[in-house]
Enzyme design. Sequence first.
Site, PDB file in Angstrom:
ATOM      1  N   GLY A  21      -3.090 -10.333   3.519  1.00  0.00           N
ATOM      2  CA  GLY A  21      -2.868 -10.127   2.097  1.00  0.00           C
ATOM      3  C   GLY A  21      -3.852  -9.213   1.397  1.00  0.00           C
ATOM      4  CG  ASN A  54      -1.355  -3.622   0.830  1.00  0.00           C
ATOM      5  OD1 ASN A  54      -1.603  -2.598   0.197  1.00  0.00           O
ATOM      6  ND2 ASN A  54      -1.301  -3.652   2.160  1.00  0.00           N
ATOM      7  CB  ILE A  77      15.192  -9.691   3.599  1.00  0.00           C
ATOM      8  CG1 ILE A  77      14.709  -8.303   3.221  1.00  0.00           C
ATOM      9  CG2 ILE A  77      14.087 -10.707   3.467  1.00  0.00           C
ATOM     10  CD1 ILE A  77      14.052  -8.217   1.880  1.00  0.00           C
ATOM     11  CG  ASN A  86       8.004  -2.313   2.626  1.00  0.00           C
ATOM     12  OD1 ASN A  86       7.270  -3.292   2.803  1.00  0.00           O
ATOM     13  ND2 ASN A  86       8.234  -1.432   3.592  1.00  0.00           N
ATOM     14  CG  HIS A 125       6.020   2.057   6.499  1.00  0.00           C
ATOM     15  ND1 HIS A 125       6.351   1.063   7.392  1.00  0.00           N
ATOM     16  CD2 HIS A 125       5.807   3.178   7.243  1.00  0.00           C
ATOM     17  CE1 HIS A 125       6.361   1.560   8.618  1.00  0.00           C
ATOM     18  NE2 HIS A 125       6.034   2.839   8.561  1.00  0.00           N
ATOM     19  CG  ASP A 138      10.355   1.169   7.179  1.00  0.00           C
ATOM     20  OD1 ASP A 138      10.085   0.357   6.276  1.00  0.00           O
ATOM     21  OD2 ASP A 138       9.879   1.096   8.323  1.00  0.00           O
ATOM     22  CD  GLU A 188      -1.217   0.033   3.789  1.00  0.00           C
ATOM     23  OE1 GLU A 188      -0.755  -1.078   3.512  1.00  0.00           O
ATOM     24  OE2 GLU A 188      -1.555   0.335   4.945  1.00  0.00           O
TER      25      GLU A 188
HETATM   26  C1  GAR Z   1      -0.262  -3.297   5.708  1.00  0.00           C
HETATM   27  O1  GAR Z   1      -0.878  -2.233   6.376  1.00  0.00           O
HETATM   28  C2  GAR Z   1       1.176  -2.943   5.390  1.00  0.00           C
HETATM   29  O2  GAR Z   1       1.360  -1.592   5.060  1.00  0.00           O
HETATM   30  C3  GAR Z   1       1.844  -3.264   6.700  1.00  0.00           C
HETATM   31  O3  GAR Z   1       1.232  -4.463   7.117  1.00  0.00           O
HETATM   32  C4  GAR Z   1      -0.118  -4.520   6.627  1.00  0.00           C
HETATM   33  C5  GAR Z   1      -0.314  -5.823   5.897  1.00  0.00           C
HETATM   34  O4  GAR Z   1      -1.659  -5.998   5.528  1.00  0.00           O
HETATM   35  N1  GAR Z   1       3.255  -3.398   6.530  1.00  0.00           N
HETATM   36  C6  GAR Z   1       4.135  -2.989   7.455  1.00  0.00           C
HETATM   37  O5  GAR Z   1       3.830  -2.541   8.529  1.00  0.00           O
HETATM   38  C7  GAR Z   1       5.599  -3.144   7.043  1.00  0.00           C
HETATM   39  N2  GAR Z   1       6.444  -2.345   7.870  1.00  0.00           N
HETATM   40  P1  GAR Z   1      -2.101  -6.989   4.367  1.00  0.00           P
HETATM   41  O6  GAR Z   1      -1.487  -8.367   4.686  1.00  0.00           O
HETATM   42  O7  GAR Z   1      -3.594  -7.034   4.495  1.00  0.00           O
HETATM   43  O8  GAR Z   1      -1.632  -6.456   3.050  1.00  0.00           O
END
Ligand code: GAR
Length: 211
Positions: free
Chosen positions: A16, A18, A98, A112, A114, A155, A185
Amino acid sequence: MEQNKTRIAVLVSGGGTNLQALIDAQARGELGGGEISLVLASKPGVYALERAANAGIQGMVLARKAYESADAYTKALVATLQQEGIELVVLAGFMIIIGEEMYKAFPNRIINVHPALIPSFCGQGFYGLHVHEAALAKGVKVSGATVHFVTPECDAGPIILQKAVDVHEDDTPETLQKRIMQEAEWKILPLAVSLFCQGRLKVENNKVYIS
Ligand code: GAR
């Protein structure tokens, strides 16, 4: 009089970071009138739930394992989000596919993040560290992150914001992941959410226009 805040749900499956970037942006008053009303996790025990608790935000587990199909899970997810009056859904490291019903219930209302520059290194199987492994295997000099609206095709939804990040010759998937999170991000996700909450995003012919 203060305008009604846009009720946001952040969906998570892991650490988490992000989500934390969104919480921090909210604390600085930078979510453009949005309010994180719910953090929903796809499994129990993830650190993202602790981040929510620390920030005084309602956390909830909707365990994917408890449902026999993606459709059954999606139905429960939509019902939960609607009960909570959610207007914007943010997938922040949500590692669950989903179903159709979700897109119908929240058209152009699911965002989302990515960890690559779409259309590179995206689609089925490209998630988390796998994305960075693929980028390093290809030898790209630049990668980055993309924030986009979610549509049924993985995506492929309208792109809201992108930010490029240099790849270093001695990068490992882990160091590249970290740099992309820090430099891209954690910046463009809160910014995209803020733009949405300010009503500044318009989608036409699968493209996003920012006013
Ligand atoms: C992040 O890098 C996000 O961009 C990626 O998972 C990580 C989650 O980190 N998402 C994907 O790959 C979706 N296709 P976080 O839990 O620390 O935010």
